[in-house]
Design an enzyme around this catalytic site. Structure first.
Site, mmCIF file in Angstrom:
data_model
loop_
_atom_site.group_PDB
_atom_site.id
_atom_site.type_symbol
_atom_site.label_atom_id
_atom_site.label_comp_id
_atom_site.label_asym_id
_atom_site.label_seq_id
_atom_site.Cartn_x
_atom_site.Cartn_y
_atom_site.Cartn_z
ATOM 1 N N ILE A 267 22.397 -7.590 -2.281
ATOM 2 C CA ILE A 267 22.345 -6.833 -3.581
ATOM 3 C C ILE A 267 21.540 -7.828 -4.747
ATOM 4 O O ILE A 267 22.242 -8.982 -5.068
ATOM 5 C CB ILE A 267 23.326 -6.220 -4.100
ATOM 6 C CG1 ILE A 267 24.016 -5.457 -2.905
ATOM 7 C CG2 ILE A 267 23.042 -5.407 -5.267
ATOM 8 C CD1 ILE A 267 22.837 -4.232 -2.437
ATOM 9 N N GLU A 268 20.378 -7.736 -5.014
ATOM 10 C CA GLU A 268 19.663 -8.607 -5.906
ATOM 11 C C GLU A 268 18.931 -7.801 -6.977
ATOM 12 O O GLU A 268 18.023 -8.358 -7.904
ATOM 13 C CB GLU A 268 18.597 -9.616 -5.247
ATOM 14 C CG GLU A 268 19.351 -10.266 -4.144
ATOM 15 C CD GLU A 268 18.438 -11.493 -3.569
ATOM 16 O OE1 GLU A 268 17.641 -11.916 -4.168
ATOM 17 O OE2 GLU A 268 18.713 -11.558 -2.265
ATOM 18 N N ASN A 269 19.389 -6.753 -7.469
ATOM 19 C CA ASN A 269 18.812 -5.958 -8.361
ATOM 20 C C ASN A 269 18.915 -6.554 -9.665
ATOM 21 O O ASN A 269 19.743 -7.063 -10.043
ATOM 22 C CB ASN A 269 19.400 -4.509 -8.364
ATOM 23 C CG ASN A 269 20.809 -4.332 -8.829
ATOM 24 O OD1 ASN A 269 21.561 -5.179 -9.017
ATOM 25 N ND2 ASN A 269 21.342 -3.067 -8.549
#
Length: 384
Positions: free
Chosen positions: A173-175
């Site tokens: 997860i790198e939003n």
């Protein structure tokens, strides 16, 4: 070629054991890679035929159902799929329909003893998020029906890989969104989603193990997964010790003072509270000089050996993750691909031996110059 300082008989024995050994989730010698975003990548099966790999993570589910057209998630597996997508409620979704080789390759990879995970998120695009716990649970239900075992099939949800079912789900997860859609958008829904998979969807009959992994950036706390680590079950963390200067693996090779080397935050990560007290944490390395945003973040096999030796005794040490499969395949110091070197590094450390000293003079790299698909090796603006 320069290999381990082993006899021919011992080398053959090593290769045979690598080919036949059963997967051990508790091992310190696991080598993990990501597949699906490599430039001009070979089939998944080709990666699985590399004896060094224990886990191959296929990426990515990079469109979430909250934002996806037609209310379904979307996928991107580089050159492995055609451009056609499924339709839902009369609308074209972003869920790729025709990936002719992935399903059969997943099954064959599993027959070879490999574990195949499906990764959710990735480094591009960064506008995905889960609105609430309820949405997180629905997302889990969809992925389980679409990519879990055939027994999980639902008539209303397609099976992009046919009868193939993954062994686990990975959260990379790198939003990053501006403006933020809600205050907790970077962490919202993941605990509920993981708990839905682990507690309600994974079978309890123990006939087959299913796994959850996460791939956080190296700064602590990770803005996406630190909360989930404490509140949801993870079997593995594949920590990206690259792309972020202050905690890249490179700093561990630089002497700080007479007391030894910097710990690249690995000891701090392994000290983090986690719902699974035995979670295995692997050190993530770029598989070539081109696999990260700075060539200096790349470690030679000899430098990786130094790093593995430094942390191998840690009870949570779980091996080495390399980003990514195509870069590792094309980077071949002394004509040995990078991932095979990582397996040699770990096996040598387990045996209490060292790699051939000639390795330290091995600077040649056979590498094709290729364009890049987007990946979690791409720049992460929130960590620049």
């Amino acid at each position: 070629m320069h290999f381990l300082s082993l006899s021919a008989t011992a080398l053959l024995a090593f290769l045979a054991s690598a080919a036949t050994a059963a997967f051990d989730a508790a091992s310190k010698n696991n080598v993990i890679t990501y597949w699906g975003q490599g430039a001009n990548q070979d089939r998944l099966l080709t990666t699985c035929q590399n004896l060094s790999y224990d886990i191959i993570v296929v990426g990515f589910v990079n469109v979430f159902p909250d934002q996806g057209a037609g209310g379904w998630p979307g996928t991107n597996f580089g050159n492995a799929c055609w451009g056609d997508v499924y339709r839902n409620n009369g609308v074209n979704t972003s869920l790729l329909q025709t990936c002719p080789n992935i399903g059969p390759d997943v099954i064959e990879c599993q027959n070879l003893g490999k574990k195949i995970f499906l990764s959710i998120g990735g480094g591009q695009p960064t506008d995905y998020w889960i609105k609430s716990n309820a949405y997180g649970k629905k997302f889990a239900d969809f992925l389980w029906a679409a990519f879990g075992p055939v027994s999980a099939t639902k008539s209303s949800i397609p099976r992009p890989w046919g009868d193939a079912g993954v062994d686990g789900f990975d959260f990379d997860i790198e939003n990053l969104m501006d403006p933020a859609p809600q205050n907790d958008y970077q962490t919202s829904g993941y605990v509920a989603m993981i708990n839905q998979l682990k507690n309600n969807l994974f079978p309890t009959d123990k006939t087959k193990a299913y796994y959850i992994s996460g791939a956080p950036q190296c700064p602590i706390p990770d803005s996406h997964l630190s909360v989930a680590l404490a509140k949801a079950w993870f079997d593995f963390f594949f920590i990206q010790f690259y792309n972020t200067e202050q905690c890249s693996a490179r700093v561990a090779t630089q002497k700080k003072n007479g007391n030894g080397q910097n710990d690249i935050s690995y000891k701090k990560w392994t000290a983090q509270a986690s719902k699974n007290p035995n979670v295995k944490m692997s050190i993530g390395l770029p598989a070539s000089k081109d696999a990260s945003i700075a060539t200096s973040y790349y470690l030679t096999p000899a430098e990786a050996q130094t790093l593995a030796t430094q942390f191998y005794a840690n009870k949570r040490f779980g091996g080495i993750m390399v980003w990514e499969a195509t870069e590792a395949q094309n980077n071949a110091p002394c004509n040995v691909d990078y991932s095979t070197w990582m397996k040699k590094v770990l096996e040598a450390r387990a045996a209490g031996t060292k790699l051939d000293t000639n390795l330290r003079t091995c600077a040649g790299v056979k590498k094709r110059s290729l364009p890049h698909y987007h990946s979690h090796g791409a720049p992460h603006h929130h960590h620049r």
